[in-house]
Design a protein around this motif. Structure first.
Motif, PDB file in Angstrom:
ATOM      1  N   LEU A  15       0.832  -1.212   0.000  1.00 33.02           N
ATOM      2  CA  LEU A  15       0.000   0.000   0.000  1.00 33.02           C
ATOM      3  C   LEU A  15       0.864   1.259   0.000  1.00 33.02           C
ATOM      4  CD1 LEU A  15      -3.060   0.911   0.313  1.00 33.02           C
ATOM      5  CD2 LEU A  15      -2.471   1.310   2.675  1.00 33.02           C
ATOM      6  N   VAL A  44       0.315   8.446   6.954  1.00 30.48           N
ATOM      7  CA  VAL A  44      -0.618   7.324   7.052  1.00 30.48           C
ATOM      8  C   VAL A  44       0.101   5.980   7.015  1.00 30.48           C
ATOM      9  CG1 VAL A  44      -2.493   6.189   5.818  1.00 30.48           C
ATOM     10  CG2 VAL A  44      -2.551   8.635   6.119  1.00 30.48           C
ATOM     11  N   TYR A  55       2.166   5.399  10.213  1.00 32.33           N
ATOM     12  CA  TYR A  55       1.282   5.116  11.347  1.00 32.33           C
ATOM     13  C   TYR A  55       0.721   3.692  11.247  1.00 32.33           C
ATOM     14  CZ  TYR A  55      -2.285   6.063  14.853  1.00 32.33           C
ATOM     15  OH  TYR A  55      -3.058   6.024  15.971  1.00 32.33           O
ATOM     16  N   LEU A  56       0.418   3.292  10.011  1.00 30.18           N
ATOM     17  CA  LEU A  56      -0.085   1.925   9.792  1.00 30.18           C
ATOM     18  C   LEU A  56       0.975   0.893  10.143  1.00 30.18           C
ATOM     19  CD1 LEU A  56      -2.582   0.464   8.595  1.00 30.18           C
ATOM     20  CD2 LEU A  56      -1.405   0.495   6.428  1.00 30.18           C
ATOM     21  N   VAL A  72       3.539   1.262  12.246  1.00 24.70           N
ATOM     22  CA  VAL A  72       3.807   1.261  13.686  1.00 24.70           C
ATOM     23  C   VAL A  72       2.620   0.661  14.450  1.00 24.70           C
ATOM     24  CG1 VAL A  72       4.217   2.760  15.674  1.00 24.70           C
ATOM     25  CG2 VAL A  72       5.391   3.191  13.531  1.00 24.70           C
ATOM     26  N   GLY A  73       1.401   1.028  14.034  1.00 25.76           N
ATOM     27  CA  GLY A  73       0.230   0.634  14.811  1.00 25.76           C
ATOM     28  C   GLY A  73      -0.250  -0.772  14.576  1.00 25.76           C
ATOM     29  N   VAL A  74      -0.224  -1.229  13.343  1.00 26.87           N
ATOM     30  CA  VAL A  74      -0.867  -2.501  13.019  1.00 26.87           C
ATOM     31  C   VAL A  74       0.102  -3.521  12.446  1.00 26.87           C
ATOM     32  CG1 VAL A  74      -2.637  -3.584  11.612  1.00 26.87           C
ATOM     33  CG2 VAL A  74      -3.060  -1.367  12.590  1.00 26.87           C
TER      34      VAL A  74
END
Lengths: 158, 98
Positions: A33, A64, A67-68, A70-72
Motif C-alpha cells: 500500500l 498514514v 502510522y499503519l 507502527v500501529g498494526v
C-alpha cells in the motif's frame, strides 16, 4: 518517452495494489500500500501537479503508511488466507466494466464526456463546504473511538 | 495519454471495491478502502488536468482527511481486538454485537 513512463507507473501501481491482496503477512500488504501511495504521487507528478504530489507524499506515505506500520503491521500477522482470489478477480472485472462503461465515450473523444469532466470540477468547487463538514465529522469519530477504547481499557483494568 | 491514468483509476477503484467484498480480514478491508480513495484522487486529478477548471485541492484534502481518519480508527479498533484476543476475521467477530 512519456508513454513509457505512464505505462511503467500504471503497471507498478496495479502490481502493488494486487500485492495488497496477494501477500499473507499484513506487513507486506501495508508495504504494498505504501508503494502504491508512492507511485500514485509519481502519477500526480506526471500529470503536471508537483505540489499535490509532494503533499500526497507527505500525508499518505510519511503519515498514514508510517502510522499503519507502527500501529498494526509491525505485529507480523500472517493469517492463512484472507482474500478469495477467484471472487476478487471476477468482481474486479465486473466492477471495472460497470464503472468504465460510461466513460468509453470520453476515451474516444465524444463531446458529451468532455461535458462530464468540466461538470465534475464544478461540482467539487461548489459543494466544498459539505466535504469540509464530512472530514471534520470523520476526524471527530476517529478521535472519539480512541477515547472510548481508552476508557474501556481503564474500566477493564479496574 | 492522460486517459491511461483514468483507466488506471477505474481499475484501482474496481480492485478496492472487490477487495472489500472478497476479503475476510478486517485490516485488509480497510486497506482496500484506502485503494478506493487513492483511485478516486487519481481520477479527480486526471479530470482536473483535462478540464483545467475547478479546484482539485478541496477534493484531495477531503480524501486525505478521510484516509487519515480511517487509519486512526483502524489502529484503535485493532488494539481493542488484540486486547480482547479476538480474531481479525470479520466472520468470527463477536465483540461488536450490541
Amino acid at each position: 518517452m512519456y508513454e513509457y513512463i505512464f505505462g511503467i507507473i500504471a503497471v507498478v501501481e496495479i502490481a502493488s495494489a494486487t500485492g495488497i491482496f496477494l501477500f499473507r503477512d499484513v506487513m507486506h500488504s501495508a508495504l504494498a500500500l505504501a508503494i502504491m501511495f508512492l507511485v500514485n504521487s509519481a502519477a500526480f507528478m506526471a500529470l503536471g501537479e508537483p505540489l499535490l504530489a509532494i503533499i500526497q507524499l507527505f500525508i499518505l506515505v510519511g503519515g498514514v503508511a508510517t502510522y499503519l506500520f507502527v500501529g498494526v503491521a509491525s505485529d507480523h500477522q500472517s493469517e492463512r488466507r484472507h482474500t478469495n482470489f477467484a471472487a476478487f478477480s471476477i468482481l474486479s472485472i465486473l466492477v471495472f466494466a460497470f464503472v468504465a462503461y460510461p466513460y468509453i465515450g470520453y476515451f474516444t473523444g465524444s463531446p458529451s464526456a468532455q461535458l462530464t469532466a468540466s461538470s465534475i470540477s464544478a461540482e467539487f468547487s461548489s459543494g466544498y463546504q459539505l466535504l469540509y463538514v464530512l472530514v471534520i465529522l470523520l476526524f471527530g469519530s476517529a478521535l472519539g473511538s480512541i477515547l472510548l477504547l481508552k476508557s474501556a481499557g481503564e474500566k477493564r483494568r479496574v | 495519454m492522460i486517459e491511461i491514468f483514468m483507466v488506471l483509476g477505474f481499475a484501482l477503484f474496481a480492485m478496492g471495491i472487490s477487495g472489500v467484498a472478497a476479503s475476510r480480514n478486517f485490516i485488509i478491508m480497510v486497506l482496500s478502502i484506502e485503494v478506493v480513495l487513492v483511485a478516486s484522487s487519481l481520477v479527480g486529478v486526471s479530470m482536473f488536468s483535462v478540464s483545467g477548471s475547478g479546484n482539485i485541492i478541496l477534493l484531495l484534502l477531503s480524501i486525505w482527511g478521510i484516509a487519515s481518519s480511517e487509519i486512526i480508527a483502524l489502529v484503535a479498533i485493532y488494539r481493542y481486538l488484540q486486547r480482547a484476543e479476538e480474531s481479525m476475521d470479520v466472520t468470527k467477530m463477536s465483540k461488536f454485537k450490541g
